[in-house]
Write a protein that holds these residues in place. Sequence first.
Motif, short mmCIF file in Angstrom:
data_model
loop_
_atom_site.label_atom_id
_atom_site.label_comp_id
_atom_site.label_asym_id
_atom_site.label_seq_id
_atom_site.Cartn_x
_atom_site.Cartn_y
_atom_site.Cartn_z
N ASP A 613 24.66 34.89 43.32
CA ASP A 613 25.89 34.62 44.06
C ASP A 613 26.27 33.14 44.03
N ALA A 614 25.27 32.25 44.10
CA ALA A 614 25.54 30.82 44.17
C ALA A 614 26.12 30.26 42.87
N MET A 615 26.05 31.01 41.76
CA MET A 615 26.51 30.50 40.48
C MET A 615 27.91 30.97 40.11
N VAL A 616 28.52 31.81 40.92
CA VAL A 616 29.81 32.40 40.56
C VAL A 616 30.87 31.34 40.29
N ALA A 617 31.03 30.40 41.22
CA ALA A 617 32.09 29.38 41.08
C ALA A 617 31.86 28.52 39.84
N THR A 618 30.62 28.11 39.61
CA THR A 618 30.31 27.25 38.47
C THR A 618 30.60 27.95 37.15
N LEU A 619 30.13 29.18 37.01
CA LEU A 619 30.34 29.91 35.76
C LEU A 619 31.81 30.26 35.55
N SER A 620 32.51 30.57 36.62
CA SER A 620 33.94 30.85 36.51
C SER A 620 34.69 29.63 36.00
N ALA A 621 34.33 28.45 36.52
CA ALA A 621 34.98 27.22 36.07
C ALA A 621 34.71 26.96 34.60
N ARG A 622 33.47 27.20 34.14
CA ARG A 622 33.14 26.96 32.73
C ARG A 622 33.86 27.94 31.81
N LEU A 623 34.00 29.18 32.24
CA LEU A 623 34.75 30.15 31.44
C LEU A 623 36.21 29.75 31.34
N SER A 624 36.77 29.29 32.45
CA SER A 624 38.17 28.84 32.43
C SER A 624 38.34 27.65 31.49
N LYS A 625 37.42 26.71 31.56
CA LYS A 625 37.48 25.52 30.70
C LYS A 625 37.41 25.91 29.23
N ALA A 626 36.66 26.98 28.94
CA ALA A 626 36.53 27.43 27.55
C ALA A 626 37.70 28.31 27.11
N GLY A 627 38.64 28.55 28.02
CA GLY A 627 39.81 29.35 27.68
C GLY A 627 39.58 30.85 27.70
N ILE A 628 38.53 31.30 28.37
CA ILE A 628 38.24 32.73 28.46
C ILE A 628 38.88 33.28 29.74
N GLU A 629 39.89 34.09 29.57
CA GLU A 629 40.54 34.69 30.73
C GLU A 629 39.57 35.67 31.40
N HIS A 630 39.51 35.58 32.71
CA HIS A 630 38.54 36.43 33.43
C HIS A 630 38.95 36.56 34.89
N GLY A 631 38.31 37.49 35.55
CA GLY A 631 38.50 37.66 36.98
C GLY A 631 37.18 37.46 37.70
N ARG A 632 37.27 37.38 39.02
CA ARG A 632 36.07 37.32 39.86
C ARG A 632 36.06 38.57 40.71
N ALA A 633 34.95 39.28 40.68
CA ALA A 633 34.89 40.63 41.26
C ALA A 633 35.36 40.69 42.70
N ALA A 634 35.02 39.67 43.50
CA ALA A 634 35.38 39.70 44.91
C ALA A 634 36.88 39.73 45.10
N ALA A 635 37.65 39.19 44.13
CA ALA A 635 39.10 39.12 44.27
C ALA A 635 39.83 40.15 43.41
N THR A 636 39.32 40.41 42.20
CA THR A 636 40.07 41.25 41.25
C THR A 636 39.35 42.53 40.87
N ALA A 637 38.19 42.80 41.49
CA ALA A 637 37.37 43.95 41.09
C ALA A 637 37.10 43.85 39.58
N LEU A 638 37.30 44.95 38.84
CA LEU A 638 37.05 44.93 37.40
C LEU A 638 38.35 45.07 36.61
N ASP A 639 39.45 44.54 37.19
CA ASP A 639 40.75 44.68 36.56
C ASP A 639 40.88 43.85 35.28
N SER A 640 40.08 42.81 35.13
CA SER A 640 40.15 41.95 33.94
C SER A 640 39.17 42.43 32.88
#
Length: 701
Positions: A613-640
């Motif tokens: 759980d503690a790594m969600v924000a960090t990994l999400s930021a790195r995916l965004s920086k790499a240009g990988i569109e994604h969601g976070r389960a707590a907000a978007t479930a598995l819609d992405s």
Amino acid sequence: MTATHPDIPEEQSFIDHAYACLEQSRTDAWKLRDLSEPGLGGTFQARYERDVFDEALINRLTQLDLGDAALVFGRIDRYAESPDRLETFHIGRLAVADQQREPVVIDWRAPVAEPFYRATGRESMGLARRRHFTVQGRQLLGIEDELFGEGHTGIGHDGGLGESSTGLRGYSTLLAALERGRTGQMGDIVATIQSEQDEIIRSPQPGVLVVQGGPGTGKTVVALHRAAYLLYTHRFPLEDQGVLVIGPNRVFLRYIERVLPSLGEAGVEQVVLADLVPDVTYGLRDSWTAAQVKGDIRMAKVVAKAIGDRERPLTEELRLPFRSGYVRMSAEMSADIVRGARRRFRRHNPARKWVETEVLAMLATSWHEPGVSINEVRDALRANADYRVALERMWPVLTPAQLLNDLYGSKALLRLAGERWLSEAEYLSLYRPRVSHIGEARFSEHDVAVLDDAFETLGPPPKKAGKADESDEIRTYGHIVVDEVQDLTPMQLRMVARRSLNGSMTLVGDIAQATGALAPESWGDVLAHLPDRKEPRVIGLSVGYRIPGSIMQLADRVMEAASPGLRAPRSVRGGGETPHFVRADDVASAVVDATSGLVAGLAGGNVAVVCPDAMVATLSARLSKAGIEHGRAAATALDSGVTVVPVSLVKGLELDGVVVVEPSDIVDDESMGLRGLYVALTRATQRLTIVHGRELPACMR
């Protein structure tokens, strides 16, 4: 499975005819609704009958709207009165008839459809042939036949493996469904239900049924199909009594939300436990000790004691101005009133009106002139602050939130309520500063059951007329489905039992995946807190359908370390791509690379990054920086297409590809441990990558 079966044109023609009949049924239903449009005129009874009729038509129209789901998925040919005569039934998602009211498609839940799911080579149940369709929308893509009777082994026309050689019904059709890419929403399995699953779905309603199933055995979807089956079989009175589905979190509810509507049952209530205790703000996080204390059944005694501690006689005489003098009530009299209220009333709040009346009666009799009424004293003291303070001391009206805000906010009250059952460290773990305004109070997910227990003892606040409205009471249901039940604490199980009208429940879970605050060692630990009007039944699912064998082998080693002696399900999908391990100093960069690889390799499949759980924000930021569109389960479930999922929310989900991050961190989390890692490793249906910077747990090396 082959698309060259000689009967494909004939069966496609039948499917087209079935859809035409379905569309005609929809048209007829709309015409009826137009004729019975609810209006304002007529008597109350007439308006009520129009509303009921309209609601029934809307429900029927909802059932007839299949969306992209296939209407027909199979057929059975069975012997009629003689071995020379066969009768044919096409099995589908719902019953469809033609203009002459002759059946065209049989509802999968009907008794006549049972052999489609249950017949075997040894027990044919009167079948000569069972036919499976592979259908996309309205298009028939392939046919698989299983033949029964003397001289037949269950091998179909197309050479596909039948039940007798694999133990599975419609093996080719099943594999085609399993290998189809995930969409982020759980789909139904109505076309591929296997015999052991059908036994659970069609089992009798009464009593508690526990379904023990490892990852990928389909226990969740089986429980949902069982709810649909019970509603079909026991439409009256179950539709009025209601069916409740309880999931572990909102991500999971989003994941399963389309299953029941796809089966024609849109009226089932699907909730998390917090939804059952409304008008409370959640979001607080508990320490591990506090979570365990709040889940322990001893907490019910602490709550009852805390309420009893608020029912207190006065410590001195109450003396209040009245007319030209005073009315009085002694401390001893107030003690008599408190004792009387405790004897007369099972719940706290409903007794407040009686306590107030008794206090007024005592005050009225103390006046030196006879004939003073209670109402006269009440009118005179209505605005008297000392009178209100005395009532609040003796018998305050309390909401569960007010009770817990006061209790948790005072170490003295915690000691008074808890010292008999809890250690000092345990009851002090509940302490937090009291808020002055109850609207600012926040509670944790583990408080839900405590709040519910408090409401059961407090009761709803009395209305001005003196009686609580029925809508303020806890609603009960004719059948309750609970998923991931192994994670519910005794207090939460007590909360679920409180909502059962008749003890009818379907509970699904896996002891090996238990990661709750008070994980049970056996199903007996769970059943001890549930209704026992009928002998409970525990049924196991032994076959894993979702997870490839190569992934399951790795997960099995973790399960053996986490829960020695528990048996893993047998995977029907042998082989598969071997899990890929990546060790890296820069874990986040390795996760980005692994995710990109899965997205490319799966060609549009659903991918999840499962991490502590503690790594969600960090990994999400790195995916965004790499240009990988994604969601976070707590907000978007598995819609992405790509979703970052904290390990605390991944239970029950399934993805085509999964990247599991830092297994040792998952194991080190006291709320997860090895069982949490086992859950994370068993989410992938096709490919699994493990990325780590730390040394792997011993069972994975």
